[in-house]
Each structure stands twice: as structure tokens, then as C-alpha cells.
Design a protein around this motif. Structure first.
Motif, PDB file in Angstrom:
ATOM      1  N   VAL A  10     -21.150  32.405  45.409  1.00  0.00           N
ATOM      2  CA  VAL A  10     -21.491  33.288  46.767  1.00  0.00           C
ATOM      3  C   VAL A  10     -22.167  34.311  46.473  1.00  0.00           C
ATOM      4  O   VAL A  10     -22.907  34.917  47.567  1.00  0.00           O
ATOM      5  N   ASP A  11     -21.734  35.851  45.751  1.00  0.00           N
ATOM      6  CA  ASP A  11     -21.851  36.522  45.500  1.00  0.00           C
ATOM      7  C   ASP A  11     -23.309  36.510  44.855  1.00  0.00           C
ATOM      8  O   ASP A  11     -24.264  37.547  45.079  1.00  0.00           O
ATOM      9  N   MET A  12     -23.948  36.082  44.243  1.00  0.00           N
ATOM     10  CA  MET A  12     -24.954  36.673  43.080  1.00  0.00           C
ATOM     11  C   MET A  12     -26.339  36.364  43.394  1.00  0.00           C
ATOM     12  O   MET A  12     -25.794  35.115  44.156  1.00  0.00           O
ATOM     13  N   GLU A  13     -27.229  36.785  43.569  1.00  0.00           N
ATOM     14  CA  GLU A  13     -28.698  36.429  43.506  1.00  0.00           C
ATOM     15  C   GLU A  13     -29.385  36.125  43.182  1.00  0.00           C
ATOM     16  O   GLU A  13     -29.462  36.500  41.388  1.00  0.00           O
ATOM     17  N   MET A  14     -29.896  34.936  42.713  1.00  0.00           N
ATOM     18  CA  MET A  14     -31.173  34.728  42.384  1.00  0.00           C
ATOM     19  C   MET A  14     -31.914  35.913  41.920  1.00  0.00           C
ATOM     20  O   MET A  14     -33.226  36.298  42.783  1.00  0.00           O
ATOM     21  N   PRO A  15     -32.493  36.004  40.256  1.00  0.00           N
ATOM     22  CA  PRO A  15     -33.241  37.816  40.516  1.00  0.00           C
ATOM     23  C   PRO A  15     -34.499  37.401  40.074  1.00  0.00           C
ATOM     24  O   PRO A  15     -34.803  38.093  39.832  1.00  0.00           O
ATOM     25  N   PHE A  16     -35.040  36.180  39.696  1.00  0.00           N
ATOM     26  CA  PHE A  16     -36.432  35.526  39.702  1.00  0.00           C
ATOM     27  C   PHE A  16     -37.068  34.710  40.559  1.00  0.00           C
ATOM     28  O   PHE A  16     -35.871  33.957  40.545  1.00  0.00           O
ATOM     29  N   GLY A  17     -38.304  34.490  40.197  1.00  0.00           N
ATOM     30  CA  GLY A  17     -38.812  33.204  40.855  1.00  0.00           C
ATOM     31  C   GLY A  17     -38.984  32.764  42.259  1.00  0.00           C
ATOM     32  O   GLY A  17     -38.904  33.768  43.297  1.00  0.00           O
ATOM     33  N   LYS A  18     -39.021  31.998  42.675  1.00  0.00           N
ATOM     34  CA  LYS A  18     -39.608  31.473  43.941  1.00  0.00           C
ATOM     35  C   LYS A  18     -38.080  31.772  45.007  1.00  0.00           C
ATOM     36  O   LYS A  18     -38.609  32.329  46.291  1.00  0.00           O
ATOM     37  N   TYR A  19     -37.261  31.977  44.514  1.00  0.00           N
ATOM     38  CA  TYR A  19     -36.079  32.255  45.623  1.00  0.00           C
ATOM     39  C   TYR A  19     -35.275  33.645  45.100  1.00  0.00           C
ATOM     40  O   TYR A  19     -34.221  33.513  45.001  1.00  0.00           O
ATOM     41  N   GLN A  20     -36.121  34.523  44.697  1.00  0.00           N
ATOM     42  CA  GLN A  20     -35.511  36.119  44.007  1.00  0.00           C
ATOM     43  C   GLN A  20     -34.938  36.212  45.460  1.00  0.00           C
ATOM     44  O   GLN A  20     -35.464  35.984  46.838  1.00  0.00           O
ATOM     45  N   GLY A  21     -33.722  36.921  45.455  1.00  0.00           N
ATOM     46  CA  GLY A  21     -32.943  37.175  46.148  1.00  0.00           C
ATOM     47  C   GLY A  21     -31.811  36.421  46.920  1.00  0.00           C
ATOM     48  O   GLY A  21     -31.076  36.878  48.147  1.00  0.00           O
ATOM     49  N   ARG A  22     -32.551  34.986  47.494  1.00  0.00           N
ATOM     50  CA  ARG A  22     -31.849  34.467  47.691  1.00  0.00           C
ATOM     51  C   ARG A  22     -30.034  33.765  46.949  1.00  0.00           C
ATOM     52  O   ARG A  22     -30.021  33.916  45.725  1.00  0.00           O
ATOM     53  N   ARG A  23     -28.854  34.104  47.417  1.00  0.00           N
ATOM     54  CA  ARG A  23     -27.680  33.585  46.846  1.00  0.00           C
ATOM     55  C   ARG A  23     -27.715  32.500  45.845  1.00  0.00           C
ATOM     56  O   ARG A  23     -27.902  31.566  46.722  1.00  0.00           O
ATOM     57  N   LEU A  24     -27.308  31.913  44.708  1.00  0.00           N
ATOM     58  CA  LEU A  24     -26.447  30.953  44.250  1.00  0.00           C
ATOM     59  C   LEU A  24     -26.688  30.496  44.693  1.00  0.00           C
ATOM     60  O   LEU A  24     -27.201  28.727  44.927  1.00  0.00           O
ATOM     61  N   VAL A  25     -25.625  30.511  45.488  1.00  0.00           N
ATOM     62  CA  VAL A  25     -24.667  29.105  46.393  1.00  0.00           C
ATOM     63  C   VAL A  25     -26.290  28.686  47.601  1.00  0.00           C
ATOM     64  O   VAL A  25     -26.073  27.096  48.290  1.00  0.00           O
ATOM     65  N   ASP A  26     -26.621  28.768  48.085  1.00  0.00           N
ATOM     66  CA  ASP A  26     -28.410  28.767  48.640  1.00  0.00           C
ATOM     67  C   ASP A  26     -29.579  27.702  48.697  1.00  0.00           C
ATOM     68  O   ASP A  26     -30.247  28.163  49.234  1.00  0.00           O
ATOM     69  N   LEU A  27     -29.429  28.041  47.007  1.00  0.00           N
ATOM     70  CA  LEU A  27     -30.544  27.422  46.398  1.00  0.00           C
ATOM     71  C   LEU A  27     -30.570  26.533  46.627  1.00  0.00           C
ATOM     72  O   LEU A  27     -29.192  25.515  46.203  1.00  0.00           O
ATOM     73  N   PRO A  28     -32.064  25.392  46.947  1.00  0.00           N
ATOM     74  CA  PRO A  28     -32.546  23.800  47.663  1.00  0.00           C
ATOM     75  C   PRO A  28     -31.697  23.218  45.917  1.00  0.00           C
ATOM     76  O   PRO A  28     -31.692  23.368  44.780  1.00  0.00           O
ATOM     77  N   GLY A  29     -31.165  21.515  46.429  1.00  0.00           N
ATOM     78  CA  GLY A  29     -30.672  21.481  45.475  1.00  0.00           C
ATOM     79  C   GLY A  29     -32.021  20.589  44.429  1.00  0.00           C
ATOM     80  O   GLY A  29     -31.511  21.029  43.152  1.00  0.00           O
ATOM     81  N   HIS A  30     -33.425  20.636  45.029  1.00  0.00           N
ATOM     82  CA  HIS A  30     -34.560  20.418  43.687  1.00  0.00           C
ATOM     83  C   HIS A  30     -35.047  21.123  42.636  1.00  0.00           C
ATOM     84  O   HIS A  30     -34.952  20.758  42.118  1.00  0.00           O
ATOM     85  N   TYR A  31     -34.324  22.856  43.746  1.00  0.00           N
ATOM     86  CA  TYR A  31     -35.012  23.221  42.291  1.00  0.00           C
ATOM     87  C   TYR A  31     -33.623  23.835  41.057  1.00  0.00           C
ATOM     88  O   TYR A  31     -33.901  24.219  40.297  1.00  0.00           O
TER      89      TYR A  31
END
Length: 71
Positions: A10-31
Motif C-alpha cells: 500500500v505504501d511503496m511506489e513503483m521506482p521505474f517504468g511506465k507506472y513509476q510513482g504509482r503505489r504497488l497496490v495500484d499497479l494494473p493486473g496486466h503489468y
């Protein structure tokens, strides 16, 4: 898996890529599925992405809702 791993999703953000800055919990299933096919990164990030993939794949994202409300 440790109990605090769920809060990290819930707290950690994606550090790279297309979804950089998005929280891991919010990453889309296809990714997450792409990582499952191509390989998760090493270390904590990869471990957490694999956990998030399992949660998403088994349609359990709702289990993280109480943790989101605390953040």
C-alpha cells in the motif's frame, strides 16, 4: 510473506517504468502479469511485486482495503 509486506504494498511506489510513482497496490493486473512472465526484479521490490501478482491473480485486492484506509 510477513504481515508488514501487505502494508508495504500500500505504501511503496513503483521506482521505474511506465507506472513509476504509482503505489504497488495500484499497479494494473496486466503489468503484474508481464512481470510474472518475464521475471520479477531481484530483492524486496521483486518479492513484493510477486506478492501483489498473487493477490491480484486470486482476486483478493479487497483484502488490502483496510490498509489503504489507514494510509
Amino acid at each position: 510473506m510477513q504481515p508488514e509486506d501487505l502494508q508495504r504494498l500500500v505504501d511503496m511506489e513503483m521506482p521505474f517504468g511506465k507506472y513509476q510513482g504509482r503505489r504497488l497496490v495500484d499497479l494494473p493486473g496486466h503489468y503484474l502479469g508481464w512481470f510474472a512472465r518475464e521475471g520479477f526484479p531481484r530483492g524486496e521490490l521483486g518479492r513484493l511485486l510477486a506478492l501483489m501478482y498473487e493477490i491480484d491473480h486470486n482476486d483478493l485486492r479487497s483484502l488490502l482495503l483496510p490498509l489503504r484506509r489507514r494510509s
